[in-house]
Design an enzyme around this catalytic site. Structure first.
Site, PDB file in Angstrom:
ATOM      1  N   TYR A  28       0.817  -1.359   0.001  1.00  0.00           N
ATOM      2  CA  TYR A  28      -0.254  -0.033   0.027  1.00  0.00           C
ATOM      3  C   TYR A  28       0.909   1.134  -0.083  1.00  0.00           C
ATOM      4  O   TYR A  28       0.313   2.335  -0.050  1.00  0.00           O
ATOM      5  CB  TYR A  28      -0.970  -0.102   1.073  1.00  0.00           C
ATOM      6  CG  TYR A  28      -1.865  -1.347   1.174  1.00  0.00           C
ATOM      7  CD1 TYR A  28      -2.818  -1.256   0.271  1.00  0.00           C
ATOM      8  CD2 TYR A  28      -1.636  -2.147   2.164  1.00  0.00           C
ATOM      9  CE1 TYR A  28      -3.748  -2.565   0.386  1.00  0.00           C
ATOM     10  CE2 TYR A  28      -2.601  -3.364   2.056  1.00  0.00           C
ATOM     11  CZ  TYR A  28      -3.635  -3.494   1.310  1.00  0.00           C
ATOM     12  OH  TYR A  28      -4.118  -4.637   1.059  1.00  0.00           O
ATOM     13  N   HIS A  42      -8.653   1.603  -5.782  1.00  0.00           N
ATOM     14  CA  HIS A  42      -7.469   0.483  -5.119  1.00  0.00           C
ATOM     15  C   HIS A  42      -6.283   1.017  -5.130  1.00  0.00           C
ATOM     16  O   HIS A  42      -5.920   1.324  -6.185  1.00  0.00           O
ATOM     17  CB  HIS A  42      -7.902  -0.972  -5.227  1.00  0.00           C
ATOM     18  CG  HIS A  42      -9.246  -1.244  -5.342  1.00  0.00           C
ATOM     19  ND1 HIS A  42      -9.977  -1.890  -3.879  1.00  0.00           N
ATOM     20  CD2 HIS A  42     -10.382  -1.609  -6.096  1.00  0.00           C
ATOM     21  CE1 HIS A  42     -11.202  -1.951  -4.112  1.00  0.00           C
ATOM     22  NE2 HIS A  42     -11.462  -1.906  -5.369  1.00  0.00           N
TER      23      HIS A  42
END
Length: 150
Positions: free
Chosen positions: A26, A103
């Site tokens: 991430y 995302h």
């Protein structure tokens, strides 16, 4: 005119941990950093921008319901709810506000259970795998779509 547009950003579970949670997947950018950058971008684009992050599905759904009539576009990173929440899908369909699914990671290059989204087939578009930049692209796209549709 863009100044009349209101764009709502919703972030789902565990995104409050960005910057420290699995940075290999991430990145190191925090959610606060992402939101701050989007606020600056929204101001430059002359649009109203608001944000909510919640780990609770019902809070996201209530916020979507409350957006009806005062929000022109939703940007949403549903996180794990992507793969599990028919209720989130139904809420987005019920309010009929266009939305982009975001995302940070490329969900299609991850575990098989992450490959299915309950939202993508009803979204205007899906941005995945571009990290924090995906949020900026989503905001730019939302404003462009709103500007050309009015």
């Amino acid at each position: 005119m863009a100044e009349n547009f209101h764009i709502l950003l919703l972030n789902g579970p565990n995104l409050n941990l960005l910057g420290t949670r699995e940075p290999d997947k991430y990145g190191n950018t925090t959610l606060a950093d992402i939101v701050s950058e989007l606020e600056t971008q929204a101001q430059a684009l002359n649009v109203k921008f608001s944000h909510l992050q919640s780990n609770a599905e019902h809070v996201l759904i209530d916020t979507i319901h409350q957006a009806r009539g005062n929000t022109d576009f939703i940007l949403i990173n549903p996180a794990a709810f992507t793969h599990t929440s028919v209720a989130l899908r139904d809420a987005l369909l019920a309010v009929a506000i266009p939305f982009i699914e975001i995302h940070l990671s490329n969900v299609h290059a991850r575990e098989p259970f992450r490959h299915h989204s309950y939202l993508s087939d009803v979204a205007v578009g899906v941005i995945c795998g571009l990290g924090a930049d995906g949020y900026q692209y989503a905001l730019q796209t939302a404003v462009k779509r709103l500007s050309t549709s009015n």
